[in-house]
Design a protein around this motif. Structure first.
Motif, PDB file in Angstrom:
ATOM      1  N   MET A 137       0.833  -1.205   0.000  1.00  0.00           N
ATOM      2  CA  MET A 137       0.000   0.000   0.000  1.00  0.00           C
ATOM      3  C   MET A 137       0.863   1.248   0.000  1.00  0.00           C
ATOM      4  SD  MET A 137      -3.289  -0.793   2.464  1.00  0.00           S
ATOM      5  CE  MET A 137      -2.382  -1.409   3.870  1.00  0.00           C
ATOM      6  N   ARG A 138       0.337   2.273  -0.653  1.00  0.00           N
ATOM      7  CA  ARG A 138       1.008   3.571  -0.664  1.00  0.00           C
ATOM      8  C   ARG A 138      -0.063   4.646  -0.796  1.00  0.00           C
ATOM      9  NH1 ARG A 138       5.200   4.610  -5.430  1.00  0.00           N
ATOM     10  NH2 ARG A 138       3.264   4.835  -6.623  1.00  0.00           N
ATOM     11  N   GLY A 139      -0.035   5.615   0.108  1.00  0.00           N
ATOM     12  CA  GLY A 139      -1.057   6.649   0.025  1.00  0.00           C
ATOM     13  C   GLY A 139      -1.173   7.457   1.306  1.00  0.00           C
ATOM     14  N   PRO A 140      -2.291   8.180   1.456  1.00  0.00           N
ATOM     15  CA  PRO A 140      -2.480   9.053   2.625  1.00  0.00           C
ATOM     16  C   PRO A 140      -2.561   8.268   3.926  1.00  0.00           C
ATOM     17  CG  PRO A 140      -4.522   8.834   1.385  1.00  0.00           C
ATOM     18  CD  PRO A 140      -3.455   8.199   0.559  1.00  0.00           C
ATOM     19  N   GLY A 141      -2.118   8.916   4.986  1.00  0.00           N
ATOM     20  CA  GLY A 141      -2.205   8.313   6.315  1.00  0.00           C
ATOM     21  C   GLY A 141      -1.045   7.429   6.688  1.00  0.00           C
ATOM     22  N   MET A 142      -0.131   7.164   5.743  1.00  0.00           N
ATOM     23  CA  MET A 142       0.982   6.268   6.064  1.00  0.00           C
ATOM     24  C   MET A 142       1.906   6.879   7.102  1.00  0.00           C
ATOM     25  SD  MET A 142       2.095   4.398   2.517  1.00  0.00           S
ATOM     26  CE  MET A 142       3.624   3.899   3.306  1.00  0.00           C
ATOM     27  N   MET A 143       2.475   6.023   7.891  1.00  0.00           N
ATOM     28  CA  MET A 143       3.385   6.464   8.940  1.00  0.00           C
ATOM     29  C   MET A 143       4.614   7.140   8.345  1.00  0.00           C
ATOM     30  SD  MET A 143       5.333   3.001  10.222  1.00  0.00           S
ATOM     31  CE  MET A 143       6.404   2.040   9.136  1.00  0.00           C
ATOM     32  N   LEU A 144       5.232   8.009   9.140  1.00  0.00           N
ATOM     33  CA  LEU A 144       6.523   8.574   8.768  1.00  0.00           C
ATOM     34  C   LEU A 144       7.626   7.550   8.976  1.00  0.00           C
ATOM     35  CD1 LEU A 144       6.168  12.104  10.430  1.00  0.00           C
ATOM     36  CD2 LEU A 144       5.703  11.468   8.055  1.00  0.00           C
ATOM     37  N   GLY A 145       7.383   6.611   9.884  1.00  0.00           N
ATOM     38  CA  GLY A 145       8.363   5.574  10.187  1.00  0.00           C
ATOM     39  C   GLY A 145       8.160   5.080  11.602  1.00  0.00           C
ATOM     40  N   TYR A 146       9.008   4.141  12.020  1.00  0.00           N
ATOM     41  CA  TYR A 146       8.975   3.659  13.405  1.00  0.00           C
ATOM     42  C   TYR A 146       9.898   4.521  14.254  1.00  0.00           C
ATOM     43  CZ  TYR A 146       6.744  -0.582  11.578  1.00  0.00           C
ATOM     44  OH  TYR A 146       5.895  -1.460  10.968  1.00  0.00           O
ATOM     45  N   TRP A 147       9.453   4.826  15.441  1.00  0.00           N
ATOM     46  CA  TRP A 147      10.206   5.712  16.329  1.00  0.00           C
ATOM     47  C   TRP A 147      11.595   5.140  16.606  1.00  0.00           C
ATOM     48  CZ3 TRP A 147      10.484  10.466  17.891  1.00  0.00           C
ATOM     49  CH2 TRP A 147      11.183  10.803  19.054  1.00  0.00           C
ATOM     50  N   GLN A 148      12.598   5.895  16.209  1.00  0.00           N
ATOM     51  CA  GLN A 148      14.009   5.564  16.456  1.00  0.00           C
ATOM     52  C   GLN A 148      14.356   4.129  16.032  1.00  0.00           C
ATOM     53  OE1 GLN A 148      14.660   6.551  20.639  1.00  0.00           O
ATOM     54  NE2 GLN A 148      15.096   8.674  20.127  1.00  0.00           N
ATOM     55  N   ASP A 149      13.838   3.721  14.874  1.00  0.00           N
ATOM     56  CA  ASP A 149      14.116   2.372  14.368  1.00  0.00           C
ATOM     57  C   ASP A 149      14.187   2.421  12.843  1.00  0.00           C
ATOM     58  OD1 ASP A 149      14.386  -0.324  13.863  1.00  0.00           O
ATOM     59  OD2 ASP A 149      12.922  -0.931  15.383  1.00  0.00           O
ATOM     60  N   GLU A 150      15.291   2.944  12.342  1.00  0.00           N
ATOM     61  CA  GLU A 150      15.458   3.096  10.897  1.00  0.00           C
ATOM     62  C   GLU A 150      15.498   1.746  10.189  1.00  0.00           C
ATOM     63  OE1 GLU A 150      18.853   5.465  10.052  1.00  0.00           O
ATOM     64  OE2 GLU A 150      18.084   7.265  11.091  1.00  0.00           O
ATOM     65  N   GLU A 151      16.061   0.742  10.836  1.00  0.00           N
ATOM     66  CA  GLU A 151      16.156  -0.577  10.212  1.00  0.00           C
ATOM     67  C   GLU A 151      14.768  -1.165   9.979  1.00  0.00           C
ATOM     68  OE1 GLU A 151      18.082  -5.017  11.046  1.00  0.00           O
ATOM     69  OE2 GLU A 151      18.576  -3.328  12.366  1.00  0.00           O
ATOM     70  N   ALA A 152      13.913  -1.118  10.992  1.00  0.00           N
ATOM     71  CA  ALA A 152      12.559  -1.651  10.845  1.00  0.00           C
ATOM     72  C   ALA A 152      11.761  -0.836   9.832  1.00  0.00           C
ATOM     73  CB  ALA A 152      11.841  -1.656  12.188  1.00  0.00           C
ATOM     74  N   THR A 153      11.973   0.472   9.804  1.00  0.00           N
ATOM     75  CA  THR A 153      11.286   1.324   8.836  1.00  0.00           C
ATOM     76  C   THR A 153      11.669   0.952   7.418  1.00  0.00           C
ATOM     77  OG1 THR A 153      11.189   3.166  10.421  1.00  0.00           O
ATOM     78  CG2 THR A 153      10.900   3.702   8.081  1.00  0.00           C
TER      79      THR A 153
END
Length: 464
Positions: A348-364
């Motif tokens: 999925m790609r579109g509105p409402g998507m998270m900016l990322g996981y808090w302080q977890d660049e690898e998981a993002t």
């Protein structure tokens, strides 16, 4: 979205409809737009006096209460990031989340204040915030942040067993709600929304609070959900929009007063989290309400796709044929798009998507690829007509003798057996096939398991 903030709706409607109820707790405790605007202004100013700056984290934890609302909006007006924390967390879980987000201030109810008193930051009592009801001092201004700035961090369980902090931005969430109202034009200024969940949960903290206030509607919620009270409120106040899980609709439709209740104002009812029992769907349909299936996950703003009323009438088990802006792909193991009717992973790609996981660049990076597609780990299929059908979580697939078996398919068949109310299918170790399907169920009365097994044999392939 370059300018919108998710709390902008409150300021607008406090001017346009100051006396309109913004929130109603337990059916009788009302908080108007004007009251909430003033109260949250006062708390925002107080937070700033405690050192809260734009970008700081401020946590909120406690059972549903009116105090939750000015706290949430006050945090955002101070430019900070709201972090709702599950009120069911035990001491260890609470402390772990607090240590990860390093909040400047915490709002907590009495029970959780006793636990959080040792964390070394100010802890404000959610039940004792009346000092700010009068509003902020003359000349005070709320903090302005970019629409690209983080607004919320919502913790969700992951496969590692350690909850991930899902970060949401103001602008993306505004786009998500904009998409919702475009897709559902009947949910307008007069929307009266039933929110049966706790405010700390993603549906409450994302959808309930801001879906209502951005459109000038009213959210109804409860300290503790009670089906009888909910039915009374739906009928008395002519609620228009219901959000829930199957158990909510089941509990309400089994009430003695359901058959005669006037629910004609309900124009939108959606369900997620599990499959609906056919008899429950029929009971609501007999009242003129087509319950719409949705598919989504916290990381995409909760709802990725939800059926229209027309879709629900045609294919009641589907999640519809798409949203205005959300893009959905079904891909195979090589990342190639699957043809219609072939199962694959949902992207999925579109509105409402998270900016990322808090302080977890690898998981993002594992979750969102370079082109911005969210890899959900879920299995679904889109048929020739474009209807989206959720199949299962990829990690839940049972592999028996080389065959992939969806627990959800087994659960759907078992749920069709008369008297079965709930069921969960799972893998059972097996020497010959590696694992085989098993299931546990809850029924309204005694069940002949031999007949139930025959029912499954008739409706499922032998290896299932």
């Amino acid at each position: 979205m370059k300018y919108g903030l998710i709390h902008d709706g409150l300021r607008r409607w406090a001017k346009q409809t100051p006396d309109r109820p913004a929130f109603v707790l337990d059916g009788n405790e009302i908080l108007t737009y004007a009251e909430l605007e003033a109260w949250s202004d006062g708390l925002a100013e107080h937070l700033q006096s405690l050192g809260v700056k734009p970008g700081d984290r401020v946590a909120v934890t406690g059972t549903n209460s009116l105090g939750w609302l000015p706290a949430a909006f006050g945090i955002l007006k101070a430019g900070a990031i709201e972090v709702p924390i599950n009120d069911r967390f035990v001491r260890r879980e609470l402390i772990e989340v607090v240590e990860r987000i390093t909040p400047t201030v915490i709002f907590a109810d009495e029970e959780r204040r006793a636990v959080l008193g040792e964390v070394g930051v100010p802890v404000l009592d959610l039940g004792d915030l009346d000092f700010a009801r009068g509003g902020a001092s003359e000349g005070w201004q709320r903090a302005e942040v970019s629409s690209d700035a983080p607004a919320l961090i919502v913790f969700t369980s992951g496969t590692t067993g350690i909850p991930k902090g899902v970060v949401f931005g103001h602008g993306r969430q505004c786009e998500k709600f904009g998409e919702f109202y475009i897709a559902n034009p009947g949910c307008n200024l007069d929307a009266r929304i039933l929110m049966p969940f706790s405010i700390h949960a993603a549906p409450g903290s994302q959808w309930g609070i801001f879906l209502a206030t951005l459109a000038g509607g009213t959210m109804y919620f409860f300290r503790k959900f009670d089906a009888q009270k909910a039915l009374e409120v739906i009928e008395r106040d002519r609620l228009t929009l219901l959000l829930g899980m199957p158990v909510l609709y089941e509990q309400i439709c089994r009430l003695p007063g359901f058959a005669d209740a006037d629910l004609s104002a309900v124009g939108f009812a959606t369900v997620g989290g599990a499959r609906m029992q056919p008899e429950i769907t029929r009971a609501w349909r007999d009242k003129g309400i087509a319950i719409r299936q949705l598919y989504g996950m916290t990381e995409v703003g909760g709802t990725g796709i939800v059926a229209t009323e027309a879709d629900a009438q045609i294919e009641p088990d589907s999640c519809g044929r798409g949203m205005p802006w959300m893009r959905i792909r079904i891909v195979d193991e090589k990342g190639q798009d699957c043809p219609p009717g072939v199962q694959g992973q949902v992207l999925m790609r579109g509105p409402g998507m998270m900016l990322g996981y808090w302080q977890d660049e690898e998981a993002t990076a594992k979750a969102i690829d370079a082109e911005g597609w969210m890899h959900t780990g879920d299995i679904a299929v889109i048929d020739e007509a474009g209807f989206f059908f959720f199949v299962d979580r990829e990690k839940d697939i049972i592999i028996s003798g080389g065959f992939n078996i969806s627990p959800s398919e087994i659960e759907r068949i078992v749920m069709r057996y008369d008297g079965v109310l709930e069921v969960s299918a799972f893998p059972v170790p097996d020497e010959k096939f590696g694992e085989v399907p098993g299931a546990a169920f809850h029924a309204s009365g005694p069940v002949d398991t031999a007949q139930l097994f025959d029912h499954c044999k008739e409706n499922l392939a032998g290896f299932k």
